[in-house]
Design a protein around this motif. Sequence first.
Motif, PDB file in Angstrom:
ATOM      1  N   UNK A  74       0.788  -1.224   0.000  1.00 21.88           N
ATOM      2  CA  UNK A  74       0.000   0.000   0.000  1.00 21.88           C
ATOM      3  C   UNK A  74       0.819   1.272   0.000  1.00 21.88           C
ATOM      4  N   UNK A  75       2.125   1.150   0.213  1.00 22.44           N
ATOM      5  CA  UNK A  75       2.958   2.348   0.325  1.00 22.44           C
ATOM      6  C   UNK A  75       3.120   3.106  -0.988  1.00 22.44           C
ATOM      7  N   UNK A  76       3.080   2.405  -2.117  1.00 19.75           N
ATOM      8  CA  UNK A  76       3.239   3.092  -3.406  1.00 19.75           C
ATOM      9  C   UNK A  76       2.089   4.078  -3.621  1.00 19.75           C
ATOM     10  N   UNK A  77       0.874   3.644  -3.348  1.00 18.89           N
ATOM     11  CA  UNK A  77      -0.275   4.523  -3.526  1.00 18.89           C
ATOM     12  C   UNK A  77      -0.274   5.716  -2.591  1.00 18.89           C
ATOM     13  N   UNK A  78       0.018   5.473  -1.312  1.00 18.16           N
ATOM     14  CA  UNK A  78       0.005   6.579  -0.347  1.00 18.16           C
ATOM     15  C   UNK A  78       1.191   7.509  -0.563  1.00 18.16           C
ATOM     16  N   UNK A  79       2.285   6.997  -1.098  1.00 19.47           N
ATOM     17  CA  UNK A  79       3.400   7.874  -1.462  1.00 19.47           C
ATOM     18  C   UNK A  79       2.981   8.830  -2.569  1.00 19.47           C
ATOM     19  N   UNK A  80       2.156   8.345  -3.505  1.00 15.49           N
ATOM     20  CA  UNK A  80       1.644   9.221  -4.573  1.00 15.49           C
ATOM     21  C   UNK A  80       0.765  10.326  -3.991  1.00 15.49           C
ATOM     22  N   UNK A  98      -0.398   1.244   5.893  1.00 18.56           N
ATOM     23  CA  UNK A  98       0.283   2.296   5.132  1.00 18.56           C
ATOM     24  C   UNK A  98       0.786   3.436   6.004  1.00 18.56           C
ATOM     25  N   UNK A  99       0.212   3.609   7.195  1.00 22.48           N
ATOM     26  CA  UNK A  99       0.609   4.744   8.035  1.00 22.48           C
ATOM     27  C   UNK A  99       1.256   4.357   9.354  1.00 22.48           C
ATOM     28  N   UNK A 100       1.044   3.124   9.816  1.00 22.58           N
ATOM     29  CA  UNK A 100       1.573   2.740  11.120  1.00 22.58           C
ATOM     30  C   UNK A 100       2.545   1.572  11.072  1.00 22.58           C
ATOM     31  N   UNK A 114       3.577  11.012   9.510  1.00 19.46           N
ATOM     32  CA  UNK A 114       3.345  12.049  10.523  1.00 19.46           C
ATOM     33  C   UNK A 114       3.536  13.452   9.971  1.00 19.46           C
ATOM     34  N   UNK A 115       4.356  13.585   8.925  1.00 13.79           N
ATOM     35  CA  UNK A 115       4.643  14.921   8.393  1.00 13.79           C
ATOM     36  C   UNK A 115       4.275  15.101   6.930  1.00 13.79           C
ATOM     37  N   UNK A 116       4.104  14.010   6.194  1.00 14.23           N
ATOM     38  CA  UNK A 116       3.869  14.103   4.749  1.00 14.23           C
ATOM     39  C   UNK A 116       2.413  13.943   4.345  1.00 14.23           C
ATOM     40  N   UNK A 117       1.536  13.754   5.330  1.00  7.07           N
ATOM     41  CA  UNK A 117       0.123  13.552   5.029  1.00  7.07           C
ATOM     42  C   UNK A 117      -0.748  14.457   5.903  1.00  7.07           C
ATOM     43  N   UNK A 118      -1.905  14.810   5.399  1.00  4.84           N
ATOM     44  CA  UNK A 118      -2.919  15.527   6.176  1.00  4.84           C
ATOM     45  C   UNK A 118      -4.039  14.547   6.499  1.00  4.84           C
ATOM     46  N   UNK A 119      -4.236  14.187   7.762  1.00  8.82           N
ATOM     47  CA  UNK A 119      -5.344  13.298   8.120  1.00  8.82           C
ATOM     48  C   UNK A 119      -6.685  14.014   7.965  1.00  8.82           C
ATOM     49  N   UNK A 262      -2.422  15.197   0.868  1.00  8.06           N
ATOM     50  CA  UNK A 262      -1.041  15.661   1.000  1.00  8.06           C
ATOM     51  C   UNK A 262      -0.885  16.631   2.174  1.00  8.06           C
ATOM     52  N   UNK A 263       0.318  16.733   2.686  1.00  6.01           N
ATOM     53  CA  UNK A 263       0.612  17.695   3.752  1.00  6.01           C
ATOM     54  C   UNK A 263       0.341  19.121   3.253  1.00  6.01           C
ATOM     55  N   UNK A 264       0.057  20.002   4.198  1.00  4.40           N
ATOM     56  CA  UNK A 264      -0.156  21.435   3.935  1.00  4.40           C
ATOM     57  C   UNK A 264      -1.436  21.721   3.155  1.00  4.40           C
ATOM     58  N   UNK A 265      -2.389  20.783   3.217  1.00  5.10           N
ATOM     59  CA  UNK A 265      -3.689  21.080   2.622  1.00  5.10           C
ATOM     60  C   UNK A 265      -4.338  22.204   3.432  1.00  5.10           C
ATOM     61  N   UNK A 266      -4.821  23.279   2.789  1.00  9.26           N
ATOM     62  CA  UNK A 266      -5.427  24.387   3.527  1.00  9.26           C
ATOM     63  C   UNK A 266      -6.549  23.917   4.460  1.00  9.26           C
ATOM     64  N   UNK A 267      -6.600  24.443   5.679  1.00 13.04           N
ATOM     65  CA  UNK A 267      -7.614  24.014   6.654  1.00 13.04           C
ATOM     66  C   UNK A 267      -9.046  24.055   6.122  1.00 13.04           C
TER      67      UNK A 267
END
Length: 328
Positions: A74-80, A98-100, A114-119, A262-267
């Motif tokens: 699953x890492x290839x997809x979430x890396x995209x 994919x995250x833990x 923890x830093x490259x994704x926006x939950x 992705x990280x830094x998605x506007x609130x």
Amino acid sequence: MTPFRTLLRYFLGGCLLIAPLAATAQDYPSKPIRMIVPFSAGGPTDGLARSLAKSMGEVLGQSIIVDNRPGAGGSIGIDAVAKAAPDGYVIGMAHTGTTAINPHLYPRHPYDPRSDLTPITPVVSYTNVLVVNPKVPVNNVAEFVAWSKRSDVKANYASGGNGATNHLSGELLKSLTGARLDHIPYKGSAPALVDVMAGTVSAMFDIPITALPQIRAGYVKPLAVTSAKRSSYLPDVPTMRESGVPGFDEAGSDLWFGLVAPAKLPPALVDRLYQAALKAMQMPELQQAIRGMAYEPWTLTPVEFKTFMNVEYEKWAKVVKLSGAKVD
């Protein structure tokens, strides 16, 4: 320039910066959204994602296109997803692995969840259930552990592969109870379950959607679920804690799927997607689909989900280290 004019200048400048963001949130989405699913088409994850995409698309007034990107657990997809522009037009269906798990499993893992994704929010939780071949002479976990320790027994358990959640569930059971179980990895959980039913392998941990039909048919016998609470689909099957294995649920045994971006998605866009997911989860059609897949509906706010993901990251790190599993 007077102090008043200076303040006014900064205020107007701030408004000019905020205005595009407000306009973006108000107009969003103005084109189709892509939901990256990190597993192959036709599987349980894909089915959940397509049902969710349909319902969320109706709420947002735009289609959500499912894009399957399988590979590397699953890492290839979430890396995209992590590498996409943070504009709200790429989201992903993440899960426990994919995250833990994967960041601790792959030596050169491409992203830090923890830093490259926006939950955004989890959407379902589920569990693993420990099943044994009916010929294994046990009726509960304590008997299974005692049976595995007998000198005349060669006990083993199957999994969907090294580092899969059902592999780690088995290693956790061994660590907490001293059970003597050889791990036999397969290329997927389906062939593993077939061999448990055939008696080639003693046991395995599996998810309810695939285990339930075999349990009802009597081809395998359930002993316990790994979740903190009993599964509504297996109400008569005790948890590991109820079975005398305290600490199992604390080590990271409740499994889940959830939306990330992705990280830094506007609130404002995070909230728009979160609210859309909440409304979609209330739709009878999606609720029926989720129940049909033997998942439990479950949501958190984006802030709560971020905290949860960070805790999960640390919990599963210990389980992966304990198992010694690595994937090159």
